[in-house]
Design an enzyme around this catalytic site. Structure first.
Site, mmCIF file in Angstrom:
data_model
loop_
_atom_site.group_PDB
_atom_site.id
_atom_site.type_symbol
_atom_site.label_atom_id
_atom_site.label_comp_id
_atom_site.label_asym_id
_atom_site.label_seq_id
_atom_site.Cartn_x
_atom_site.Cartn_y
_atom_site.Cartn_z
ATOM 1 N N GLY A 28 0.589 5.112 58.001
ATOM 2 C CA GLY A 28 1.404 5.711 59.043
ATOM 3 C C GLY A 28 1.961 7.034 58.569
ATOM 4 N N GLN A 87 7.698 14.102 58.182
ATOM 5 C CA GLN A 87 7.065 14.148 56.859
ATOM 6 C C GLN A 87 6.197 15.387 56.667
ATOM 7 O OE1 GLN A 87 5.636 9.855 57.162
ATOM 8 N NE2 GLN A 87 5.983 10.043 54.967
ATOM 9 N N CYS A 130 5.238 4.631 50.694
ATOM 10 C CA CYS A 130 5.433 5.745 51.614
ATOM 11 C C CYS A 130 4.780 6.993 51.029
ATOM 12 C CB CYS A 130 6.928 5.982 51.833
ATOM 13 S SG CYS A 130 7.309 7.321 52.966
ATOM 14 N N LEU A 131 4.112 7.761 51.868
ATOM 15 C CA LEU A 131 3.478 8.995 51.393
ATOM 16 C C LEU A 131 4.513 9.981 50.859
ATOM 17 C CD1 LEU A 131 0.813 9.504 54.201
ATOM 18 C CD2 LEU A 131 0.427 8.654 51.882
ATOM 19 N N HIS A 148 9.223 1.105 59.709
ATOM 20 C CA HIS A 148 9.180 2.087 58.622
ATOM 21 C C HIS A 148 9.018 3.499 59.192
ATOM 22 C CE1 HIS A 148 7.805 3.530 54.516
ATOM 23 N NE2 HIS A 148 7.410 4.517 55.319
ATOM 24 N N GLU A 149 8.073 3.655 60.120
ATOM 25 C CA GLU A 149 7.803 5.000 60.648
ATOM 26 C C GLU A 149 8.967 5.522 61.485
ATOM 27 O OE1 GLU A 149 5.547 6.705 59.376
ATOM 28 O OE2 GLU A 149 4.613 5.002 58.377
ATOM 29 N N HIS A 191 11.828 7.043 59.679
ATOM 30 C CA HIS A 191 11.668 8.450 59.287
ATOM 31 C C HIS A 191 12.302 9.386 60.328
ATOM 32 C CE1 HIS A 191 9.173 8.442 55.678
ATOM 33 N NE2 HIS A 191 8.366 7.552 56.200
HETATM 34 NI NI NI Z 1 6.915 6.541 55.034
#
Ligand code: NI
Length: 177
Positions: free
Chosen positions: A47, A52, A100-101, A142-143, A146
Site C-alpha cells: 500500500g 508518502q 512500511c515503505l 495502516h494506509e 498516513h
Molecule cells: Ni506505511
C-alpha cells in the site's frame, strides 16, 4: 510513468493531516495516482498513501496479490481510495506485524480493529463501500493512518515488538510494505 521518492520517517511531511483530494476527472489526481501505482509496484509494497510521496491529499492505494512465498496470505484487491472514511465494527482488536515503505527494513506488532467498514471514491468518482476484516482491514487502517500523519510505530503498544525485519524474521526476505 514516474517512480517517486518515498519519504522516510523523520520527514515532517509525513506528520501532516492531509486535506480532501479534488475529484471528478481532475487531471492532477490522475497523475498522482499514476505515480503512486508506479512507485508502489516498483517497491513491491502492499500500500501507499499520497503523503508518502509528498502529496498532502487524502488518497491511498493498496492491494496484495497471491504470493507463492505466503500461500496463506489473504488477497486484497487492488484499490484506489480517495477521501476515505473508516468505521470500526465492534471493538475487537488484533495484533499483527506491519512494515512500511517509510520505515524501511523494520517490522512492528500493531493492534488494529479486526473488522471495519470503509467508504470513499475511486478514480472515476464512483463510491466505494466495503466491509472487510483481518488483513484487508489492517492494510486500510495502516494506509488511512498516513492521511492523519500517523506512522505505525506510534501504534505499537509493546516496543519490544519492534525491530529489524531480517533479525525478527531471519531468512524470510520480507518486503517493506
Ligand atoms: Ni506505511
Amino acid at each position: 510513468m514516474a517512480i517517486r521518492e518515498v519519504l522516510k520517517m523523520g520527514d515532517p511531511r509525513l506528520l501532516r493531516i492531509a486535506v480532501p483530494a479534488p475529484m471528478l476527472g481532475n487531471p492532477e489526481l490522475a497523475s498522482v495516482l499514476q505515480d503512486m501505482r508506479d512507485t508502489m509496484r516498483d517497491l513491491n509494497g502492499a500500500g501507499l498513501a499520497a503523503p508518502q510521496i509528498g502529496i498532502n491529499w487524502r488518497v491511498v492505494i493498496f492491494g496484495v496479490d497471491s504470493n507463492p512465498r505466503y500461500p496463506d496470505a489473504e488477497i486484497v484487491p487492488y484499490t484506489e481510495l480517495i477521501n476515505p472514511t473508516l468505521t470500526p465494527i465492534g471493538s475487537e482488536l488484533e495484533d499483527g506485524w506491519e512494515g512500511c515503505l517509510s520505515v524501511p527494513g523494520m517490522r512492528g506488532l500493531v493492534p488494529r480493529y479486526l473488522k471495519l467498514r470503509y467508504q470513499g471514491f475511486d478514480a472515476q468518482g464512483q463510491p466505494i463501500d466495503r466491509t472487510v476484516h483481518n488483513f484487508h482491514a489492517r492494510v486500510v487502517q495502516h494506509e488511512v493512518d498516513h492521511l492523519d500523519g500517523i506512522l505505525y510505530p506510534r501504534r505499537i503498544r509493546d516496543l519490544t515488538q519492534f525491530g529489524f525485519t531480517d533479525v525478527l524474521f531471519p531468512g524470510q526476505e520480507l518486503d517493506d510494505d
